[in-house]
Design a protein around this motif. Structure first.
Motif, PDB file in Angstrom:
ATOM      1  N   TYR A 147      56.232  43.455  51.366  1.00 41.94           N
ATOM      2  CA  TYR A 147      56.002  42.651  50.162  1.00 41.94           C
ATOM      3  C   TYR A 147      55.028  43.409  49.270  1.00 41.94           C
ATOM      4  N   GLU A 148      55.493  43.800  48.089  1.00 38.57           N
ATOM      5  CA  GLU A 148      54.665  44.609  47.191  1.00 38.57           C
ATOM      6  C   GLU A 148      53.776  43.694  46.343  1.00 38.57           C
ATOM      7  N   SER A 149      52.598  43.388  46.873  1.00 39.86           N
ATOM      8  CA  SER A 149      51.712  42.433  46.205  1.00 39.86           C
ATOM      9  C   SER A 149      51.259  42.935  44.842  1.00 39.86           C
ATOM     10  N   HIS A 150      51.067  44.251  44.699  1.00 41.24           N
ATOM     11  CA  HIS A 150      50.582  44.797  43.429  1.00 41.24           C
ATOM     12  C   HIS A 150      51.609  44.666  42.325  1.00 41.24           C
ATOM     13  N   ALA A 151      52.877  44.516  42.684  1.00 38.09           N
ATOM     14  CA  ALA A 151      53.940  44.437  41.682  1.00 38.09           C
ATOM     15  C   ALA A 151      54.340  42.997  41.381  1.00 38.09           C
ATOM     16  N   ARG A 152      53.757  42.015  42.073  1.00 35.58           N
ATOM     17  CA  ARG A 152      54.142  40.617  41.885  1.00 35.58           C
ATOM     18  C   ARG A 152      53.369  40.021  40.730  1.00 35.58           C
ATOM     19  N   SER A 153      54.085  39.654  39.679  1.00 38.22           N
ATOM     20  CA  SER A 153      53.446  39.036  38.525  1.00 38.22           C
ATOM     21  C   SER A 153      52.795  37.714  38.924  1.00 38.22           C
ATOM     22  N   GLY A 154      51.542  37.526  38.511  1.00 41.13           N
ATOM     23  CA  GLY A 154      50.838  36.290  38.810  1.00 41.13           C
ATOM     24  C   GLY A 154      50.006  36.332  40.073  1.00 41.13           C
ATOM     25  N   LEU A 155      50.113  37.423  40.862  1.00 43.62           N
ATOM     26  CA  LEU A 155      49.330  37.534  42.094  1.00 43.62           C
ATOM     27  C   LEU A 155      48.310  38.651  41.940  1.00 43.62           C
ATOM     28  N   LEU A 156      47.049  38.319  42.185  1.00 41.22           N
ATOM     29  CA  LEU A 156      45.984  39.307  42.075  1.00 41.22           C
ATOM     30  C   LEU A 156      45.062  39.188  43.279  1.00 41.22           C
ATOM     31  N   LEU A 157      44.852  40.313  43.980  1.00 39.04           N
ATOM     32  CA  LEU A 157      43.949  40.363  45.128  1.00 39.04           C
ATOM     33  C   LEU A 157      42.670  41.089  44.721  1.00 39.04           C
ATOM     34  N   VAL A 158      41.525  40.489  44.998  1.00 36.52           N
ATOM     35  CA  VAL A 158      40.246  41.081  44.614  1.00 36.52           C
ATOM     36  C   VAL A 158      39.322  41.135  45.826  1.00 36.52           C
ATOM     37  N   ASP A 159      38.390  42.092  45.812  1.00 35.97           N
ATOM     38  CA  ASP A 159      37.479  42.243  46.950  1.00 35.97           C
ATOM     39  C   ASP A 159      36.084  41.689  46.678  1.00 35.97           C
ATOM     40  N   ASN A 160      35.939  40.937  45.579  1.00 38.56           N
ATOM     41  CA  ASN A 160      34.635  40.379  45.220  1.00 38.56           C
ATOM     42  C   ASN A 160      34.811  38.928  44.803  1.00 38.56           C
ATOM     43  N   ASP A 161      33.958  38.050  45.340  1.00 41.34           N
ATOM     44  CA  ASP A 161      34.098  36.623  45.014  1.00 41.34           C
ATOM     45  C   ASP A 161      33.133  36.168  43.925  1.00 41.34           C
ATOM     46  N   GLY A 162      32.536  37.116  43.192  1.00 38.92           N
ATOM     47  CA  GLY A 162      31.569  36.765  42.159  1.00 38.92           C
ATOM     48  C   GLY A 162      32.135  35.882  41.071  1.00 38.92           C
ATOM     49  N   LEU A 163      33.398  36.135  40.687  1.00 40.68           N
ATOM     50  CA  LEU A 163      34.009  35.341  39.621  1.00 40.68           C
ATOM     51  C   LEU A 163      34.184  33.887  40.055  1.00 40.68           C
ATOM     52  N   PHE A 164      34.564  33.671  41.312  1.00 41.19           N
ATOM     53  CA  PHE A 164      34.724  32.304  41.815  1.00 41.19           C
ATOM     54  C   PHE A 164      33.384  31.568  41.809  1.00 41.19           C
ATOM     55  N   LYS A 165      32.349  32.252  42.255  1.00 41.43           N
ATOM     56  CA  LYS A 165      31.026  31.622  42.298  1.00 41.43           C
ATOM     57  C   LYS A 165      30.556  31.255  40.896  1.00 41.43           C
ATOM     58  N   ARG A 166      30.843  32.132  39.936  1.00 42.02           N
ATOM     59  CA  ARG A 166      30.400  31.871  38.572  1.00 42.02           C
ATOM     60  C   ARG A 166      31.132  30.682  37.952  1.00 42.02           C
ATOM     61  N   PHE A 167      32.406  30.534  38.259  1.00 38.25           N
ATOM     62  CA  PHE A 167      33.191  29.472  37.635  1.00 38.25           C
ATOM     63  C   PHE A 167      33.047  28.137  38.348  1.00 38.25           C
ATOM     64  N   PHE A 168      33.036  28.166  39.678  1.00 38.18           N
ATOM     65  CA  PHE A 168      33.107  26.908  40.421  1.00 38.18           C
ATOM     66  C   PHE A 168      31.775  26.504  41.040  1.00 38.18           C
ATOM     67  N   ASP A 169      30.937  27.482  41.382  1.00 33.91           N
ATOM     68  CA  ASP A 169      29.602  27.203  41.905  1.00 33.91           C
ATOM     69  C   ASP A 169      29.651  26.201  43.061  1.00 33.91           C
ATOM     70  N   PHE A 170      30.712  26.306  43.897  1.00 32.96           N
ATOM     71  CA  PHE A 170      30.881  25.465  45.075  1.00 32.96           C
ATOM     72  C   PHE A 170      30.918  23.959  44.765  1.00 32.96           C
ATOM     73  N   ARG A 171      31.244  23.617  43.517  1.00 33.18           N
ATOM     74  CA  ARG A 171      31.423  22.192  43.215  1.00 33.18           C
ATOM     75  C   ARG A 171      32.787  21.717  43.692  1.00 33.18           C
ATOM     76  N   LEU A 172      33.670  22.651  43.931  1.00 28.17           N
ATOM     77  CA  LEU A 172      35.000  22.370  44.486  1.00 28.17           C
ATOM     78  C   LEU A 172      35.857  21.502  43.579  1.00 28.17           C
ATOM     79  N   GLN A 173      35.489  21.412  42.313  1.00 24.90           N
ATOM     80  CA  GLN A 173      36.265  20.641  41.360  1.00 24.90           C
ATOM     81  C   GLN A 173      36.993  21.585  40.404  1.00 24.90           C
ATOM     82  N   PRO A 174      38.218  21.248  40.016  1.00 30.13           N
ATOM     83  CA  PRO A 174      38.949  22.092  39.063  1.00 30.13           C
ATOM     84  C   PRO A 174      38.210  22.229  37.741  1.00 30.13           C
TER      85      PRO A 174
END
Length: 373
Positions: free
Chosen positions: A85-112
């Motif tokens: 399965y070629e993950s790099h070629a799948r539109s809409g799928l992105l794998l990252v090695d850093n969770d900084g963006l998640f922490k900045r946006f959600f801050d563990f509030r777990l709400q959309p």
């Protein structure tokens, strides 16, 4: 009387609106339940990702859906790669090695997080789409206090996702997706490691024997050839006796790594036992198998391995054999597997007998005579 009639009409209008919302919510709930049941019934990580990316568009009537997954150790990428399965070629799928963006946006509030699309804020979550959405909702995927990633939904309608809307359904969906992703990744990681040789990091004999059956079945369906290489390190016992078993382990790992560099993603490399390796080459005929075997042999012969202040040269003997699906007679898959391995192993024995550090090609089984390359 007119006032009463007007009030009744207004009340009826409110009731109709409430009933419509109840009916809409009931339909959405049924569709969500169907989505979840299908999701829970999927068997592989690749199937889950494809289903989420495709079906969320239909479920929510959206133009843009993406999955942004946290993959710090490359486990997801490795798991998908081993399933071709070629993950790099799948539109809409992105794998990252850093969770900084998640922490900045959600801050563990777990709400959309939802609202109008602002490129400076949301562009990373919708990377690669030619036309950005107008309104978005980002759903955190979290398990056991750890970010797995986010499900990102985008609509071309500005009023589709507004900050005042209820997000219970979507938040619930995020929780279900998180459970499925975690369980499936854990299962596939366990399965993958049970099929790995711990010393060399390549597949083990058990995995090879399972894949050989699968590749033969695929070969019969597609009428494409399947080749097998048997490789053995020459005079490996002398290396252990002269330099010690730790050096021997280093040689095995180095040879496995060098072999892997000459293979395609679809090829299967396994440690068969001791100093022997087996390579399965889908859609490779006898000529291609011989060429690949010769490239590997030449590469190993040119290696000079440094370990514990010792310089060690190594050579390989290689036996090759090819299953030609277009010429086979009716027989069992297990019989074909045994025949292909036996032919490659017999060719390897000839390579050893004829002087080592060479490739002997048995050609197409069972009709052609072995020839030295």
């Amino acid at each position: 009387m007119n006032d009463i009639t007007y009030d009744l009409r207004v009340l009826q209008s409110h009731l109709d609106s409430i009933l419509q919302r109840v009916e809409h919510n009931s339909l959405t709930l049924k569709r969500l339940q169907s989505f979840e049941m299908h999701l829970l019934g999927l068997n592989s990580l690749a199937e889950i990702l494809e289903f989420i990316l495709d079906e969320c568009k239909s479920l929510f009537d959206l133009e843009v859906v993406s999955l942004y997954l946290f993959d710090p150790n490359g486990e997801i990428a490795e798991c998908l790669s081993q399933n071709n399965y070629e993950s790099h070629a799948r539109s809409g799928l992105l794998l990252v090695d850093n969770d900084g963006l998640f922490k900045r946006f959600f801050d563990f509030r777990l709400q959309p997080v939802l609202g109008l699309y602002h490129p400076e804020k949301y562009a990373p979550f919708f990377h690669g789409f030619s036309e950005p959405p107008s309104s978005v909702i980002l759903v955190p995927l979290v398990r056991r206090g750890r970010y797995l990633g986010s499900l990102n939904l985008g609509s071309r309608k500005k009023d589709r996702f507004v900050k005042t809307m209820a997000t219970d359904f979507i938040a619930h969906l995020g929780s279900v997706i998180s459970v499925c992703l975690e369980n499936t990744l854990n299962f596939e990681t366990l399965r993958r490691t049970s099929f790995l040789d711990p010393l060399t990091g390549v597949n083990n004999r058990r995995f090879m024997e399972q894949r050989l059956v699968e590749e033969l079945e695929r070969s019969l369906r597609s009428q494409q050839p399947l080749s097998c290489l048997f490789l053995d390190i020459d005079f490996f016992k002398r290396i252990n006796d002269s330099y010690g078993h730790q050096t021997g382990d280093y040689v095995l790992s180095s040879v496995a790594c060098a072999i892997k560099k000459h293979l395609r993603n679809s090829d299967v490399l396994s440690r068969y036992g001791g100093e022997e390796f087996v390579v399965l080459l889908p859609e490779a005929d006898a000529r291609i198998a011989g060429e690949i075997g010769e490239r590997i042999r030449d590469c190993i012969a040119s290696l000079m391995l440094d370990y514990a202040e010792s310089k060690i040269s190594v050579t390989l003997s290689v036996g090759a054999a090819t299953f030609d699906a277009s010429r086979t007679q009716q027989t069992s898959i297990s019989a074909l597997a045994a025949q292909l391995l036996h032919a490659a192993d017999t060719a390897l024995y000839r390579a050893k007998r004829d002087g080592r550090n060479r490739v002997v090609n048995a050609g197409d089984i069972p009709s052609e005579q072995a020839c030295t390359v």
